[in-house]
Design a protein around this motif. Structure first.
Motif, PDB file in Angstrom:
ATOM      1  N   GLY A 189       0.833  -1.203   0.000  1.00 17.16           N
ATOM      2  CA  GLY A 189       0.000   0.000   0.000  1.00 17.16           C
ATOM      3  C   GLY A 189       0.861   1.243   0.000  1.00 17.16           C
ATOM      4  O   GLY A 189       2.089   1.170  -0.108  1.00 17.16           O
ATOM      5  N   ARG A 190       0.222   2.395   0.134  1.00 11.54           N
ATOM      6  CA  ARG A 190       0.951   3.652   0.184  1.00 11.54           C
ATOM      7  C   ARG A 190       1.738   3.739   1.491  1.00 11.54           C
ATOM      8  O   ARG A 190       1.206   3.438   2.559  1.00 11.54           O
ATOM      9  N   LYS A 211      -1.595   4.829   6.946  1.00  9.30           N
ATOM     10  CA  LYS A 211      -1.555   3.371   6.804  1.00  9.30           C
ATOM     11  C   LYS A 211      -0.846   2.699   7.977  1.00  9.30           C
ATOM     12  O   LYS A 211      -0.660   1.480   7.982  1.00  9.30           O
ATOM     13  N   GLY A 258       5.222  -0.383  -2.004  1.00 10.68           N
ATOM     14  CA  GLY A 258       4.404   0.801  -2.224  1.00 10.68           C
ATOM     15  C   GLY A 258       5.249   2.061  -2.272  1.00 10.68           C
ATOM     16  O   GLY A 258       6.426   2.051  -1.910  1.00 10.68           O
ATOM     17  N   SER A 286      -3.493  -0.032   9.231  1.00 14.06           N
ATOM     18  CA  SER A 286      -4.089   1.199   8.721  1.00 14.06           C
ATOM     19  C   SER A 286      -5.022   1.846   9.742  1.00 14.06           C
ATOM     20  O   SER A 286      -5.640   1.172  10.563  1.00 14.06           O
ATOM     21  N   GLU A 338     -10.126   2.478   6.586  1.00 16.98           N
ATOM     22  CA  GLU A 338     -10.267   1.813   5.296  1.00 16.98           C
ATOM     23  C   GLU A 338     -11.744   1.777   4.919  1.00 16.98           C
ATOM     24  O   GLU A 338     -12.624   2.015   5.757  1.00 16.98           O
ATOM     25  N   PRO A 350     -10.457  -2.998   2.228  1.00 12.85           N
ATOM     26  CA  PRO A 350      -9.119  -3.044   1.638  1.00 12.85           C
ATOM     27  C   PRO A 350      -8.857  -4.248   0.742  1.00 12.85           C
ATOM     28  O   PRO A 350      -8.903  -5.395   1.188  1.00 12.85           O
ATOM     29  N   VAL A 365      -6.037  -5.199  -0.487  1.00 12.39           N
ATOM     30  CA  VAL A 365      -4.796  -5.901  -0.184  1.00 12.39           C
ATOM     31  C   VAL A 365      -5.004  -6.990   0.871  1.00 12.39           C
ATOM     32  O   VAL A 365      -4.341  -8.036   0.821  1.00 12.39           O
TER      33      VAL A 365
END
Length: 387
Positions: free
Chosen positions: A212-213, A218, A248, A294, A297, A300, A302
């Motif tokens: 992810g970012r 996160k 990410g 995170s 959300e 998600p 992922v």
């Protein structure tokens, strides 16, 4: 018989690709689909990939009132010309631009999917502005689809719109997961060994992965700090043989990490940061567990992807995550922003093999039975046909 028009809108083309991959092509068998987003070059690539027409409207994820107003009027004139049956938006900025323009243009069915609420982490005047925009988006829509039951509850608690306008489709998720693509059987031992060698990860290392970012929201600050503390434990062979794989990009302009977090990433020899990857499956294939701490959300992807790849997950107890992961079955839940709890769970995965293997045994089956992509697509199509 001529197909009716369906407009799908996201702020950036990456969201069309990653959040709705394959869905536009599926829907094009039933509707004339037009994809709308910013970044014309990127949008054209998605249109070609999905086999649908496109229309470019420049939008930003930042607060840009004048530019946003221009986007609304550009989209308004496009919708007046095309006369679609439905406009379906995703992501916050595309939501306000798309729903306002569609309402002004008289589009009969204005649908907005909520896949997360970034505003929940803001305060003060910015929060008031974002609350107003959220309410205006929902007021302009004829139907609002939170992609998790937890998110639906948050929307109701914040009085963003009437409960009667809300609906969670299928079991949640905006797109489901293609379990024939996210399948660990597709990656041979030789393929995995080659990637491990490339990343200097030993065959016997236990690999925690985050996808992810790499941003504050996160939970990356807590994750990196917890992993750093875990690695500093002396005399524990299980701990000394673990790695953290970060897949990410950073977002230094929107949500930067703490300087000390960046320093730890760069100086901890057990952390591998590989940047953004178009295909995350090889990295999930060489990992042993997903860590996803995170703050907020929608639903998600992922976590579903990791589960489909057979990975138990450590996730925060937030909407979406706590619907995909059941405590002690296919993963475990921790409080938000709780570095101590995260450290304890990572240690538990390393030290209690029976516990880890029990979670691993259920991981893929939990996803294939509830979130297969075709189940979600058919449910969305059924919703469209009701209209």
């Amino acid at each position: 018989m001529e197909k009716q028009k369906l407009i799908r809108i996201t702020t950036v083309p990456l969201s069309l690709d990653k959040l709705l991959n394959g869905q536009l092509r599926f829907m094009s068998a039933y509707y004339e689909v037009i994809a709308v987003s910013s970044d014309k070059a990127g949008l054209d690539k998605i249109g070609e990939k999905e086999g649908v027409a496109t229309f470019h409207v420049e939008m930003s994820r930042k607060i840009t009132p004048i530019a946003d107003l221009m986007a609304v009027f550009r989209l308004f004139w496009f919708l007046k010309k095309e006369k679609p049956l439905m406009v379906h938006s995703h992501t916050p900025k595309a939501g306000i631009v798309g729903m306002l323009a569609a309402r002004l243009a008289g589009v009969p069915h204005r649908l907005h999917t909520v896949a997360g609420l970034p505003l929940l982490e803001t305060t003060g005047m910015k929060r008031k502005i974002l609350d107003f925009v959220e309410k205006l988006t929902y007021a302009s829509a004829t139907q609002v689809y939170p992609n998790s039951h937890g998110l639906q509850s948050i929307i109701i608690q914040n009085n963003y719109c009437k409960p009667s306008k809300l609906k969670v489709i299928a079991n949640g998720s905006s797109n489901g997961i293609d379990t024939t693509v996210f399948d660990p059987a597709l990656f041979s031992e030789a393929t995995q060994s080659a990637l491990r060698k490339e990343l200097a990860i030993d065959e016997h290392d236990f690999v925690f992965v985050f996808v992810g970012r790499l941003v504050k929201d996160k939970g990356i600050n807590e994750l990196v700090s917890a992993f750093d503390a875990l690695r500093q434990t002396q005399g524990d062979s299980a701990v000394s043989n673990c790695k953290l794989l970060l897949v990410g990009d950073y977002e230094t302009d929107l949500d930067p990490l703490l300087p000390e977090t960046l320093a730890r990433i760069h100086h901890n020899s057990a952390i591998r940061a590989v940047g953004f990857q178009n295909d995350v499956r090889p990295y999930l294939a060489i990992a042993n567990a997903l860590v996803f701490p995170s703050y907020r959300e929608g639903f998600p992807n992922v976590v579903m992807q990791a589960g489909a790849m057979g990975l138990p997950c450590i996730v925060t107890d937030i909407n979406g995550c706590n619907e995909i992961i059941e405590e002690g079955i296919n993963g475990t839940l921790i409080p938000v922003k709780n570095e101590k709890a995260l450290l304890e769970k990572m240690r538990l995965f390393l030290e209690n093999t029976n516990y880890y293997l029990r979670l691993q045994h259920h991981s893929r089956a939990m996803i294939t039975s509830r979130y297969d992509q075709k189940v979600v697509w058919e449910a969305i199509l059924a919703e469209y046909r009701k209209l």
